[in-house]
Design a protein around this motif. Structure first.
Motif, mmCIF file in Angstrom:
data_model
loop_
_atom_site.group_PDB
_atom_site.id
_atom_site.type_symbol
_atom_site.label_atom_id
_atom_site.label_comp_id
_atom_site.label_asym_id
_atom_site.label_seq_id
_atom_site.Cartn_x
_atom_site.Cartn_y
_atom_site.Cartn_z
ATOM 1 N N ILE A 149 0.861 -1.112 -0.002
ATOM 2 C CA ILE A 149 -0.077 -0.002 0.140
ATOM 3 C C ILE A 149 1.089 1.403 0.106
ATOM 4 O O ILE A 149 0.610 2.235 -0.701
ATOM 5 C CB ILE A 149 -0.895 -0.095 1.118
ATOM 6 N N ALA A 150 1.714 1.304 0.884
ATOM 7 C CA ALA A 150 3.052 2.552 0.865
ATOM 8 C C ALA A 150 3.440 2.637 -0.334
ATOM 9 O O ALA A 150 3.647 3.763 -0.840
ATOM 10 C CB ALA A 150 3.516 2.520 2.179
ATOM 11 N N ALA A 151 3.852 1.635 -0.936
ATOM 12 C CA ALA A 151 4.647 1.689 -2.190
ATOM 13 C C ALA A 151 3.641 2.199 -3.476
ATOM 14 O O ALA A 151 4.019 2.948 -4.312
ATOM 15 C CB ALA A 151 4.913 0.180 -2.738
ATOM 16 N N ALA A 152 2.395 1.579 -3.459
ATOM 17 C CA ALA A 152 1.259 2.332 -4.315
ATOM 18 C C ALA A 152 1.320 3.607 -4.177
ATOM 19 O O ALA A 152 1.359 4.335 -4.992
ATOM 20 C CB ALA A 152 0.267 1.424 -4.279
ATOM 21 N N GLN A 153 0.885 4.127 -3.065
ATOM 22 C CA GLN A 153 0.993 5.635 -2.721
ATOM 23 C C GLN A 153 2.060 6.467 -3.127
ATOM 24 O O GLN A 153 1.865 7.453 -3.672
ATOM 25 C CB GLN A 153 0.504 5.804 -1.333
ATOM 26 N N ARG A 154 3.364 5.971 -3.114
ATOM 27 C CA ARG A 154 4.371 6.644 -3.198
ATOM 28 C C ARG A 154 4.670 6.678 -4.863
ATOM 29 O O ARG A 154 5.006 7.751 -5.541
ATOM 30 C CB ARG A 154 5.853 5.949 -2.497
ATOM 31 N N LEU A 155 4.397 5.380 -5.353
ATOM 32 C CA LEU A 155 4.373 5.420 -7.014
ATOM 33 C C LEU A 155 3.626 6.356 -7.467
ATOM 34 O O LEU A 155 3.575 7.012 -8.412
ATOM 35 C CB LEU A 155 4.120 4.013 -7.361
ATOM 36 N N ALA A 156 2.314 6.275 -6.931
ATOM 37 C CA ALA A 156 1.249 7.598 -7.529
ATOM 38 C C ALA A 156 1.872 8.787 -7.460
ATOM 39 O O ALA A 156 1.440 9.579 -8.339
ATOM 40 C CB ALA A 156 -0.080 7.192 -6.703
ATOM 41 N N ARG A 157 2.364 9.068 -6.538
ATOM 42 C CA ARG A 157 2.919 10.554 -6.167
ATOM 43 C C ARG A 157 3.999 10.768 -6.983
ATOM 44 O O ARG A 157 4.324 11.838 -7.592
ATOM 45 C CB ARG A 157 3.243 10.760 -4.646
ATOM 46 N N GLN A 158 4.926 9.601 -7.240
ATOM 47 C CA GLN A 158 6.235 9.923 -8.143
ATOM 48 C C GLN A 158 5.640 10.231 -9.584
ATOM 49 O O GLN A 158 6.475 10.556 -10.298
ATOM 50 C CB GLN A 158 6.955 8.586 -7.882
ATOM 51 N N SER A 187 -5.086 3.943 -5.301
ATOM 52 C CA SER A 187 -4.514 5.199 -4.873
ATOM 53 C C SER A 187 -4.016 6.290 -5.750
ATOM 54 O O SER A 187 -3.677 5.959 -6.581
ATOM 55 C CB SER A 187 -3.370 5.133 -3.720
ATOM 56 N N ASP A 188 -4.315 7.597 -5.356
ATOM 57 C CA ASP A 188 -3.853 8.684 -6.318
ATOM 58 C C ASP A 188 -2.800 9.377 -5.348
ATOM 59 O O ASP A 188 -2.253 10.371 -5.812
ATOM 60 C CB ASP A 188 -4.923 9.499 -6.582
ATOM 61 N N GLY A 189 -2.105 8.663 -4.402
ATOM 62 C CA GLY A 189 -1.180 9.009 -3.612
ATOM 63 C C GLY A 189 -1.832 10.047 -2.545
ATOM 64 O O GLY A 189 -0.781 10.122 -1.458
ATOM 65 N N GLU A 190 -2.948 10.509 -2.470
ATOM 66 C CA GLU A 190 -3.487 11.273 -1.453
ATOM 67 C C GLU A 190 -4.640 10.233 -0.815
ATOM 68 O O GLU A 190 -4.468 10.027 0.317
ATOM 69 C CB GLU A 190 -4.238 12.616 -1.791
ATOM 70 N N VAL A 191 -5.767 9.962 -1.795
ATOM 71 C CA VAL A 191 -6.837 8.977 -1.264
ATOM 72 C C VAL A 191 -6.540 7.800 -1.855
ATOM 73 O O VAL A 191 -5.976 7.578 -2.937
ATOM 74 C CB VAL A 191 -7.972 9.772 -1.842
ATOM 75 N N THR A 192 -6.729 6.745 -1.055
ATOM 76 C CA THR A 192 -6.708 5.283 -1.171
ATOM 77 C C THR A 192 -8.015 4.539 -0.796
ATOM 78 O O THR A 192 -8.547 4.847 0.031
ATOM 79 C CB THR A 192 -5.606 4.848 -0.638
ATOM 80 N N LEU A 214 -9.518 8.389 -10.120
ATOM 81 C CA LEU A 214 -9.528 7.472 -9.089
ATOM 82 C C LEU A 214 -10.621 6.535 -8.934
ATOM 83 O O LEU A 214 -10.504 5.363 -8.650
ATOM 84 C CB LEU A 214 -9.067 8.280 -7.643
ATOM 85 N N ALA A 215 -11.649 7.214 -8.864
ATOM 86 C CA ALA A 215 -12.900 6.456 -8.883
ATOM 87 C C ALA A 215 -12.960 5.328 -9.949
ATOM 88 O O ALA A 215 -13.744 4.573 -10.180
ATOM 89 C CB ALA A 215 -14.357 7.381 -8.883
ATOM 90 N N ALA A 216 -12.691 5.954 -11.201
ATOM 91 C CA ALA A 216 -12.810 5.168 -12.431
ATOM 92 C C ALA A 216 -12.104 3.901 -12.230
ATOM 93 O O ALA A 216 -12.405 2.777 -12.606
ATOM 94 C CB ALA A 216 -12.433 5.917 -13.729
ATOM 95 N N VAL A 217 -10.854 3.948 -11.781
ATOM 96 C CA VAL A 217 -9.940 2.869 -11.568
ATOM 97 C C VAL A 217 -10.415 1.658 -10.393
ATOM 98 O O VAL A 217 -10.337 0.752 -10.607
ATOM 99 C CB VAL A 217 -8.466 3.075 -11.277
ATOM 100 N N ALA A 218 -10.980 2.542 -9.403
ATOM 101 C CA ALA A 218 -11.382 1.806 -8.375
ATOM 102 C C ALA A 218 -12.728 1.092 -8.832
ATOM 103 O O ALA A 218 -12.879 -0.232 -8.287
ATOM 104 C CB ALA A 218 -11.843 2.605 -7.106
ATOM 105 N N ALA A 219 -13.525 1.819 -9.725
ATOM 106 C CA ALA A 219 -14.648 0.846 -10.165
ATOM 107 C C ALA A 219 -14.178 0.024 -10.721
ATOM 108 O O ALA A 219 -14.965 -1.076 -10.969
ATOM 109 C CB ALA A 219 -15.517 2.068 -10.972
ATOM 110 N N ALA A 220 -13.055 0.042 -11.741
ATOM 111 C CA ALA A 220 -12.812 -1.050 -12.485
ATOM 112 C C ALA A 220 -12.602 -2.425 -11.721
ATOM 113 O O ALA A 220 -13.035 -3.528 -11.937
ATOM 114 C CB ALA A 220 -11.437 -0.799 -13.376
ATOM 115 N N CYS A 221 -11.949 -2.232 -10.482
ATOM 116 C CA CYS A 221 -11.352 -3.266 -9.858
ATOM 117 C C CYS A 221 -12.811 -3.879 -9.203
ATOM 118 O O CYS A 221 -12.976 -5.011 -8.975
ATOM 119 C CB CYS A 221 -10.429 -2.757 -8.474
ATOM 120 N N ALA A 222 -13.687 -3.050 -8.604
ATOM 121 C CA ALA A 222 -14.675 -3.362 -7.946
ATOM 122 C C ALA A 222 -15.671 -3.952 -8.983
ATOM 123 O O ALA A 222 -16.188 -5.069 -8.685
ATOM 124 C CB ALA A 222 -15.616 -2.061 -7.602
#
Lengths: 273, 273, 273
Positions: free
Chosen positions: C161-170, C185-190, C225-233
């Motif tokens: 999770i932390a890696a995903a958040q960091r990668l999003a910010r990067q 995650s978009d780096g802010e909201v997960t 962010l919602a679009a990708v979360a929706a894809a997963c859901a």
């Protein structure tokens, strides 16, 4: 004629041994590096996953050597061979041999086309652990003439028993010649695997997937002959189960994958008794 | 407008004729050499196998000429065209023509991308026996402007009837423009094939597989127009059968393959009556 | 440890939002240009078609730039990377970026093999809109060490999770790390997406298809962010539905495609309540 004599003498592989090999495979979950043909990669991966192995299709010359050394087994299938893929196969085989990783060869349409037949004779020199083919293909590799029509064998598997035994002695590989009955030989001992269903021949990739499954079974095997015979037996029994649960070749494939997934060593032992 | 006039005059292909062509195909079990796209090779092979033909995907420049001369028919599908595959296609077509082997062309996304459109215009000069495409593709090959969106036609098949007839006269090929209704023409006579189900458009490869099936049907055919119309009819009727036995596009494909496998000439005749 | 702290704080993505995104996708029927791997192109296309998107696999260097500019989204999957395909991917990405077309990256086996890992670090610089991978892959791209075994992650998604958040910010991408629970995650909201079924891991291509689905959902999205979360859901809920309608991994896939096809926004909303 000599083949017909031979058939009578060939014992049936005991299914409880197949069950033991299946239990071993499930516990090991071997990583199988597949360099297969364009048509069957998906069904091959699904068969390996259903069975409990872990498939990986890594195909670039730039990557195969690195990966073959990590994998537990390697599959080489020449169904849609072309120069770049052949170059990758040679590198993968060299790396597998250097790492002591066993590899299986599926000589699709050997003898039908000269480019692949030449390539197969080169690959044969690199000591495959397993060779799995139909009668025409095995007869071709053993140096006999056989007329193949496309990738489907026109010869009965029993006609290639002597060729399979000779090829096994020539190469040191376990040789499986498959058809209505499969015959598996190390050149000394030969087993018959008589189960299966003709519907499998109306679904693309069941033979190619079997070759991948032989690779999965020889990974870490102490008795490679039993491992390859077990691969044939598990696929054949799953084919019989699927046939009784389907309406044709379309519903056969999902039922076949389910049968592989739910197959238990104890079931195989029970069929044996 | 002229197309709408034309529709009213186009007779429905009689299914008993499709049954006769199917009986011929089953007896001949033609070997179909497929140079298709990366996405649909597996479903194409399964459709041909279910129907009773023998598919072989041989793709290397080093092998295609040798194999095209052995095969009973050849399929060329440009869905995932790239230079090495195009070079192999050209060699395969030349060998097929030299051997008198009929070949079918599937002009996927003709008119959408200039690389393949140019390649298709070159291939057209090599006298395909069959061209099977959607309305946009057929209109493009016939020299009309049509806006395609990806590989799915945005135009109704009926709008391309005149284009199909003209393309047939220009090339000497049987042209099938497929959609909700398929139209099959030799430039003089045109048949309508009105069966089928929209669910087929939600499964990848049904159109591409149909092109392979037209190749299988023209192999050894004395009446190529009837052979191609029969290919469309058999696939459409199987689509209808499958639709009534499935819950969506996932269960459609297994049911469709089963329907092809169990289809009998007498069934088709019965639908006709 | 910090990851375990993080999990407790991560809210579950609301399914009514997934329903809204699904309604938007169905209305738009986005054209998704897929440059995926050899093994999963067919299942990827079928998943997109079942969902209501329009897939197109255009792979040649000669065509990808022209097509990426027409498409609504682009998928890059490096599963069976080799030099010609990588060159095509780079051209497709450049054209997509020039046209403002969002693209999704599936970094299959990142960190396992150096050729693709290098290629992935290059691709990362081209600003993907989405990165979808398993824990090992996401940790590798974020600069952490992770041991992957083939293409299957050995690490639990929560550990990344932390890696995903960091990668999003990067990178500015939406990052989805998927596993038993998916985190987006978009780096802010997960968001956490906790649905799904383990059977999906025994069918090849479900992860790769999910990456294509994230591309389809980000096409035209105002809230990526919602679009990708929706894809997963949507994929996870379809997996649960399919699991209850199947007998194993073979019958899972048809049931999964059917579930995607019949899924309605209102159903998702109802699960939420």
């Amino acid at each position: 004629m000599s083949d017909l004599h031979t058939i009578a003498l060939i014992p049936q592989f005991p299914l409880h041994r197949a069950g033991e090999e299946l239990a071993r495979l499930r516990a090991a979950a071997p990583l199988v590096h597949c360099l297969s043909n364009e048509v069957v990669q998906s069904v091959t991966a699904n068969v390996l996953l259903a069975l409990g192995a872990s498939p990986a299709m890594i195909v670039a010359e730039e990557e195969v050597a690195e990966f073959a050394a990590m994998a537990d087994a390697l599959l080489i299938n020449v169904g849609t061979l072309y120069p770049a893929r052949l170059a990758a196969m040679k590198k993968a085989v060299a790396a597998a041999n250097a790492a002591g990783t066993p590899w299986a060869l599926d000589p699709v349409a050997a003898g039908v086309l000269s480019y692949r037949t030449d390539a197969l004779h080169d690959l044969l020199k690199q000591r495959p652990a397993v060779i799995r083919g139909n009668a025409s293909e095995i007869m071709c590799l053993a140096g006999e003439d056989a007329s193949g029509k496309g990738v489907d064998s026109t010869a009965h598997s029993a006609l290639a028993i002597a060729a399979a035994q000779r090829l096994a002695r020539q190469t040191g590989a376990i040789v499986a010649v498959t058809g209505e009955v499969d015959y598996v030989s190390d050149g000394e001992v030969t087993w018959a695997v008589p189960w299966g269903h003709a519907l499998m021949t109306r679904v693309v990739g069941t033979g190619c997937a079997l070759s991948a499954v032989t690779a999965a079974f020889v990974a870490g095997a102490t008795d490679r002959l039993a491992a390859v015979a077990a691969a044939c037996a598990v696929m054949s029994i799953a084919g019989e189960r699927a046939e009784s649960a389907c309406d044709g070749p379309g519903t056969f494939l999902p039922a076949f994958l389910d049968a592989l997934y739910i197959m238990q060593p104890a079931m195989l032992k029970a069929v044996d008794e």
